[in-house]
Design an enzyme around this catalytic site. Sequence first.
Site, short mmCIF file in Angstrom:
data_model
loop_
_atom_site.label_atom_id
_atom_site.label_comp_id
_atom_site.label_asym_id
_atom_site.label_seq_id
_atom_site.Cartn_x
_atom_site.Cartn_y
_atom_site.Cartn_z
N GLN A 143 0.82 -1.21 0.00
CA GLN A 143 0.00 0.00 0.00
C GLN A 143 0.85 1.26 0.00
OE1 GLN A 143 -1.60 -1.07 4.05
NE2 GLN A 143 -1.52 1.16 4.37
N CYS A 149 -5.10 0.40 3.62
CA CYS A 149 -5.16 -1.00 4.02
C CYS A 149 -6.55 -1.58 3.84
CB CYS A 149 -4.70 -1.16 5.46
SG CYS A 149 -5.75 -0.31 6.68
N HIS A 286 -6.05 -1.14 11.52
CA HIS A 286 -5.45 -1.72 10.32
C HIS A 286 -6.33 -2.87 9.82
CE1 HIS A 286 -2.36 -2.54 7.43
NE2 HIS A 286 -2.08 -3.74 7.91
N ASN A 307 -0.91 -9.43 4.54
CA ASN A 307 -0.79 -8.00 4.82
C ASN A 307 -0.52 -7.25 3.51
OD1 ASN A 307 -0.76 -5.67 6.30
ND2 ASN A 307 1.09 -6.12 7.44
#
Length: 341
Positions: A143, A149, A286, A307
């Site tokens: 990102q 996110c 997040h 992630n």
Amino acid sequence: MSVSQLILAVLVVGSICNAPRALGARELTDADTAARHETWMVEHGRTYKDEAEKARRLEIFRANAKLIDSFNAAGKHSYRLATNKFADLTNDEFRAARTGLRMPEAAAGARSGRFRYENFSLADAPPSMDWRKLGAVTGVKDQESCGSCWAFSAVAAVESLNKLRTGRLVSLSEQELVDCDVTRDDQGCDGGYMNDAFTFIARRGGLAAESTYPYRGKDGPCRRSAAAQRAASIGGHEDVPRDNEAALMAAVAHQPVSVAVDAGGDVFQFYDGGVIDGRCGTEMNHAVTAVGYGTARDGTKYWLMKNSWGKSWGEQGYVRIRRGSRGEGVCGLAKMPSYPV
């Protein structure tokens, strides 16, 4: 230079290069830290605008390295930290640049609506699941310094669902969400919420492929001509019952799931590998994507999370978090899961 001098020089350079792993909890001298920082800068391609900025970053790096070395030397946890690409950032800077979940107040209440896996017996679930091995997960993305996110978490879940429904794994556009989904809680690089992203995709009739609408890591005008080229669609989303890891496991056994976590502390900033077993709170800031679960060699049960900080972070871009705790789960992972349908 004599042969003996050359050997000595090689040994010195080797000791500096191995410093991030070998120094342990030993107090670093100024020379140690400066050499370690220089090596780190080369490894991560980092430059600074002037000597003043470099000196400031060196002091931040020194404090972070001390924390990381002390943590690893203590050996009290089932995971390790490292002086990774975030090692010259304060925790405030890290959170501002690398998180981005904006959870509306209404989302903190009771979960409602259908949960299609509520009657699924975990006795029928496989003991481990890794959707990557079944070809249902795209590669790890980054990102960058954009609080997007939420878009990456939602898109990863939609990509996997599209693969399960159509047999085609297509990398979809996070940038379309950043640029075009800018109502309510979704505000591009200023953060957003996965459920709102799912709603946007469903109402818009789908999402463009990343190849059509590539990621730029910053806010921009909505490119409607590119966004009109739909590569995948969904009908909406459903919530996993909150604070219920059994329900989350039932969902992940069927498809990857968007998950909110507290990633604001040093645990996520410097995570290098292993199973996170604590040291994080439940201030949800997040978003990641649960793409599996399993059991580590030492018997620790874990969730496998994708992630959006690039492959150099964590375990090739993934993080494992302890599974089977009560209530909201480690780092709050069971508080707000949801998935596209």
